[in-house]
Scaffold this active site. Structure first.
Site, PDB file in Angstrom:
ATOM      1  N   LEU A  12       0.826  -1.213   0.000  1.00 33.48           N
ATOM      2  CA  LEU A  12       0.000   0.000   0.000  1.00 33.48           C
ATOM      3  C   LEU A  12       0.857   1.259   0.000  1.00 33.48           C
ATOM      4  CD1 LEU A  12      -2.785  -1.024   2.560  1.00 33.48           C
ATOM      5  CD2 LEU A  12      -2.949  -0.951   0.063  1.00 33.48           C
ATOM      6  N   HIS A  53       8.339  -3.825   7.464  1.00 36.73           N
ATOM      7  CA  HIS A  53       7.921  -2.433   7.685  1.00 36.73           C
ATOM      8  C   HIS A  53       8.335  -1.969   9.083  1.00 36.73           C
ATOM      9  CE1 HIS A  53       5.706  -1.255   4.140  1.00 36.73           C
ATOM     10  NE2 HIS A  53       4.904  -2.298   4.194  1.00 36.73           N
TER      11      HIS A  53
HETATM   12 ZN    ZN Z   1       3.743  -3.018   2.665  1.00 35.10          ZN
END
Ligand code: ZN
Length: 180
Positions: A92, A137
């Site tokens: 995203l 992340h």
């Molecule tokens: Zn990601």
């Protein structure tokens, strides 16, 4: 609940290393609920707190077709990895870009739930791949880091161009529309 803006590559805040969650309180529950709302609206199958500029070790995932299996991972860590799974990944925070990444096929993780209870889980398939992507992340890593520098440059140019074309219309548009 609220939808949160999602940071986009190469935003330097995506490079922040997330801190351990120590308070299992109402604020955590609210933030987890916001992360789910943001992930489902995007739409995505996983979201790390880093992506919404909250730098704590929290991940939400739902890899089910009908969006019926929400999973929360708090302070997750991988205890064991097995096998290799190569698949096309997207993110995203790197919209519209997909490329092959090799991950472990099966992982054992220790994680906490929203109440702070520690549990161990065996994950395989899409859920295992997604958790590895989201764990990156939390360390400030993105899937594009596994690609060549040439590919990354091309991706940065493409995203820059798209952002320019969008002009004043930010990627947080949906979130803004919901603000009363
Ligand atoms: Zn990601």
């Amino acid at each position: 609940m609220a939808q949160l803006p999602i940071l986009e590559y190469p935003d330097p805040r995506l490079r922040t290393k997330a801190a351990t969650v120590t308070a299992f309180d109402a604020d955590l529950k609210r933030r987890v609920a916001d992360m789910f709302e943001t992930m489902y609206a995007a739409p995505g199958i996983g979201l790390a707190a880093t992506q919404v500029d909250w730098h704590f070790r929290v991940i939400v995932i739902d890899v089910s077709e009908d969006r019926s299996q929400p999973e929360v991972f708090i302070n997750p860590r991988i205890l064991a990895k097995e096998g290799e799974a190569s698949g096309e990944e997207g993110c995203l925070s790197v919209p519209g870009i997909f490329d092959q990444v090799v991950r472990a096929e099966r992982i054992r993780v220790e994680t906490q739930d929203e109440a702070g209870r520690t549990l161990q889980r065996e994950l395989t398939g899409m859920l295992a791949v997604c958790l590895q992507h989201e764990l990156d992340h939390l360390e400030g890593r993105l899937f594009v880091d596994y690609l060549s520098e040439m590919k990354r440059q091309r991706i940065r140019k493409k995203l820059d161009k798209e952002r320019r074309e969008r002009g004043a219309r930010p990627h947080t548009e949906r979130a803004r529309q919901r603000v009363p």
